[in-house]
Design an enzyme around this catalytic site. Structure first.
Site, mmCIF file in Angstrom:
data_model
loop_
_atom_site.group_PDB
_atom_site.id
_atom_site.type_symbol
_atom_site.label_atom_id
_atom_site.label_comp_id
_atom_site.label_asym_id
_atom_site.label_seq_id
_atom_site.Cartn_x
_atom_site.Cartn_y
_atom_site.Cartn_z
ATOM 1 N N ASN A 45 -10.569 -9.916 7.316
ATOM 2 C CA ASN A 45 -10.062 -8.658 7.539
ATOM 3 C C ASN A 45 -10.176 -8.352 9.210
ATOM 4 O O ASN A 45 -9.649 -7.279 9.309
ATOM 5 C CB ASN A 45 -10.458 -7.613 6.493
ATOM 6 N N ARG A 115 -0.664 -9.136 3.057
ATOM 7 C CA ARG A 115 -0.611 -7.560 3.361
ATOM 8 C C ARG A 115 -0.918 -7.208 4.869
ATOM 9 O O ARG A 115 -0.203 -6.367 5.322
ATOM 10 C CB ARG A 115 -1.732 -6.847 2.623
ATOM 11 N N ASP A 139 -0.047 -4.370 -4.696
ATOM 12 C CA ASP A 139 -0.823 -5.497 -4.773
ATOM 13 C C ASP A 139 -0.871 -5.436 -6.053
ATOM 14 O O ASP A 139 -0.721 -4.659 -6.953
ATOM 15 C CB ASP A 139 -2.097 -5.197 -4.075
HETATM 16 N N1 EPU Z 1 -3.323 4.514 1.889
HETATM 17 C C1 EPU Z 1 -2.458 5.445 1.887
HETATM 18 N N2 EPU Z 1 -1.260 5.363 2.912
HETATM 19 C C2 EPU Z 1 -1.447 4.778 3.842
HETATM 20 C C3 EPU Z 1 -2.473 3.719 3.916
HETATM 21 C C4 EPU Z 1 -3.430 3.781 3.070
HETATM 22 O O1 EPU Z 1 -2.044 6.076 0.823
HETATM 23 O O2 EPU Z 1 -0.400 5.017 4.806
HETATM 24 C C5 EPU Z 1 -4.255 4.531 0.891
HETATM 25 C C6 EPU Z 1 -4.044 3.251 -0.031
HETATM 26 O O3 EPU Z 1 -3.237 3.156 -0.794
HETATM 27 C C7 EPU Z 1 -5.678 2.968 -0.493
HETATM 28 C C8 EPU Z 1 -6.449 3.642 0.850
HETATM 29 O O4 EPU Z 1 -5.659 4.418 1.462
HETATM 30 O O5 EPU Z 1 -5.894 3.925 -1.605
HETATM 31 C C9 EPU Z 1 -7.065 2.522 1.573
HETATM 32 O O6 EPU Z 1 -6.231 1.811 2.162
HETATM 33 P P1 EPU Z 1 -6.552 1.305 3.548
HETATM 34 O O7 EPU Z 1 -5.333 1.365 4.510
HETATM 35 O O8 EPU Z 1 -7.919 1.528 4.200
HETATM 36 O O9 EPU Z 1 -6.531 -0.499 3.247
HETATM 37 P P2 EPU Z 1 -5.635 -1.532 3.911
HETATM 38 O O10 EPU Z 1 -5.831 -1.400 5.421
HETATM 39 O O11 EPU Z 1 -4.463 -1.677 3.333
HETATM 40 C C10 EPU Z 1 -7.911 -2.958 4.113
HETATM 41 C C11 EPU Z 1 -8.356 -4.518 3.454
HETATM 42 C C12 EPU Z 1 -8.528 -4.516 2.012
HETATM 43 C C13 EPU Z 1 -9.658 -3.547 1.552
HETATM 44 C C14 EPU Z 1 -9.222 -1.995 2.146
HETATM 45 C C15 EPU Z 1 -10.245 -0.931 2.120
HETATM 46 C C16 EPU Z 1 -7.136 -6.047 5.108
HETATM 47 C C17 EPU Z 1 -6.095 -7.180 5.251
HETATM 48 N N3 EPU Z 1 -7.280 -5.629 3.814
HETATM 49 O O12 EPU Z 1 -6.563 -2.703 3.372
HETATM 50 O O13 EPU Z 1 -9.000 -5.788 1.744
HETATM 51 O O14 EPU Z 1 -9.681 -3.513 0.436
HETATM 52 O O15 EPU Z 1 -8.946 -2.200 3.785
HETATM 53 O O16 EPU Z 1 -11.318 -1.360 2.575
HETATM 54 O O17 EPU Z 1 -7.985 -5.533 6.082
HETATM 55 C C18 EPU Z 1 -9.116 -7.864 0.525
HETATM 56 O O18 EPU Z 1 -9.565 -8.511 1.555
HETATM 57 O O19 EPU Z 1 -9.166 -8.725 -0.429
HETATM 58 C C19 EPU Z 1 -8.624 -6.546 0.568
HETATM 59 C C20 EPU Z 1 -7.861 -5.844 -0.302
#
Ligand code: EPU
Length: 443
Positions: A45, A115, A139
């Protein structure tokens, strides 16, 4: 042996045929205490975001401590389609060449595979003033909206429309803005950050996510010439620089705290002792405190982390939260540890309410887990019993492997392509410290 994804002789489409298919399986037998040393690879990540950041400056970028995982290959395919080529001059290294000949379009076939493709949005819009990106879907563990990414960019002057499933964003030049997130989203923080480095004026991101991988990205951006204050805090201040002034860089990827936690969990359920070379205890502070409550002895060293597991773990209650809280990605591992701990533990998921799908698979192994909304009640059992199970996502797949280490008989895990997305040779690393585990190619 099959070629490594980062083997220099296989720079393009580097996955071995075995990894490209979904029907390889991992076979695990109940194992005794794991003992020895595991080298912790670089963080998925982080590296995917570092790769996207190479869009920000022409020249040759050099990334080191790159994990040998499928998502790196997928990201390099996406960036190749946009105009940045990736080769691997040595194991664990990527050479990424940006000639400036960029097509700011991220097509559906590539975006749907990963993603983190959303991370090209900020760099492309900030530097080239336009981008067309296929809207990423949900997802296996639920819907993952990008509203905060888009409203942050709009606050910086972007015009955003939806066109046949694509996000189309344009701006003559973004301007600085005050962006306050209602939730510290990792991806939204990264996209506003990478858009802001080229914006006119200063952007303040409040309630920014502060995961170690975000600090890693900030450090790479600074080494490219970006001006960022507040790194590691929830208030990032980015003073935009003139387009064309950032330069290519060399950067070492931060070690993967989730992979490190996976080896901690494997040591924990087998009553083992491991040294995790490269693990950053300071990036896992809250988790290590709770693992100590479960009975693990954890000793940070200057070059890693030692873990000594008790004969049986103690149950605890845990809730997931944004960093520095307990990451949602640790949760399947914690649930697996609780499944064989002494007592009852309640696990609360605060980020992705649907992220309990793997529980059914753990129950197939004999775990006693009840879920209710975003809570799981886990009653520890002395042992599990082996069965065929399917990995529903990366982290849950790794947790099923860990569960197999304490399951009587044989556990066969399918859906291994999920594990390959984020784990650098999980099977080989566990086998090297005494686990009875093998990967069987498709029949
Ligand atoms: N969210 C919103 N709106 C947005 C963005 C996020 O509602 O515009 C919500 C999401 O639906 C979720 C929460 O905020 O409920 C957290 O989302 P976040 O944006 O922090 O996560 P992400 O950037 O999509 C990354 C990691 C994930 C990890 C999450 C939380 C990467 C590629 N992915 O996702 O990792 O679970 O942060 O820490 O960096 C994994 O590695 O298996 C994985 C899923």
């Amino acid at each position: 042996m099959s070629p490594s994804p980062l083997d220099p002789s296989h720079p393009r489409d580097p996955l071995s045929p075995d990894r490209r298919t979904s029907d390889a399986v991992v076979v695990v037998h109940r194992s005794g205490p794991l003992q020895g040393e595991v080298v912790v690879p670089g963080a998925k990540n982080s590296v995917l975001k570092l790769m996207a950041a190479t869009l920000l400056a022409d020249g040759e970028h050099h990334l080191t401590n790159v994990p040998d995982i499928a998502d790196v290959s997928i990201m390099s395919d996406l960036l190749a389609a946009i105009g940045v080529t990736t080769t691997s001059p040595a194991p664990g290294e990527l050479l990424m060449v940006n000639t400036g000949d960029i097509t700011p379009v991220a097509p559906y076939e590539l975006v749907e595979r990963i993603r983190a493709s959303i991370n090209v949005l900020g760099p492309l819009l900030g530097r080239f003033g336009r981008v067309r990106l296929s809207l990423p879907g949900g997802d296996d563990f639920g819907s993952r909206p990008i509203d905060m990414h888009l409203s942050g960019l709009e606050a910086m002057g972007a015009t955003i429309t939806l066109d046949h499933g694509d996000v189309v964003a344009t701006a003559d030049r973004l301007h600085g803005a005050d962006v306050t997130f209602e939730f510290p989203s990792v991806g939204a923080t990264e996209n506003i950050l990478t858009a802001a480095v080229h914006a006119k004026g200063t952007t303040v991101i409040d309630n920014a996510a502060r995961e170690p991988e975000i600090s890693d990205l900030c450090r790479m951006l600074v080494s490219m010439g970006a001006d960022i204050e507040g790194i590691g805090t929830s208030r990032l201040v980015v003073h935009g620089v003139e387009p064309g002034t950032l330069r290519a860089t060399r950067h070492d990827t931060v070690p993967d705290r989730i992979q490190a936690a996976t080896y901690l969990a494997a040591a924990a359920v087998t009553g083992g002792e491991l040294f995790l070379r490269g693990a950053r205890a300071d990036h896992m502070d809250m988790l290590l405190r709770r693992f100590t409550d479960m009975g693990l002895e954890l000793v940070p060293q200057h070059d890693g982390l030692s873990v000594y597991a008790p004969e049986r773990l103690r149950a605890i209650d845990v809730a997931t939260l944004p960093y520095p809280g307990i990451a949602t990605d640790y949760k399947p591992l914690i649930v697996t540890m609780l499944a064989v701990a002494d007592g009852v533990g309640i696990v609360t998921e605060n980020l992705y309410p649907g992220r309990f799908r793997y529980v059914e698979e753990l129950c197939r192994l004999g775990a006693d887990i009840r879920t209710d909304g975003h809570h799981a009640v886990v009653r520890g059992r002395a042992a599990l019993s082996g069965a065929p199970v399917r990995a529903p996502d990366i982290r849950a797949g790794a947790a099923l492997v860990v569960a197999g280490l304490v399951a009587e008989g044989t556990t066969t895990i399918s859906g291994v392509h999920h594990i390959d997305r984020g784990y650098d040779d999980l099977v080989g690393r566990l086998a090297a410290v005494g686990a009875s585990i093998e990967r069987r190619p498709p029949r």
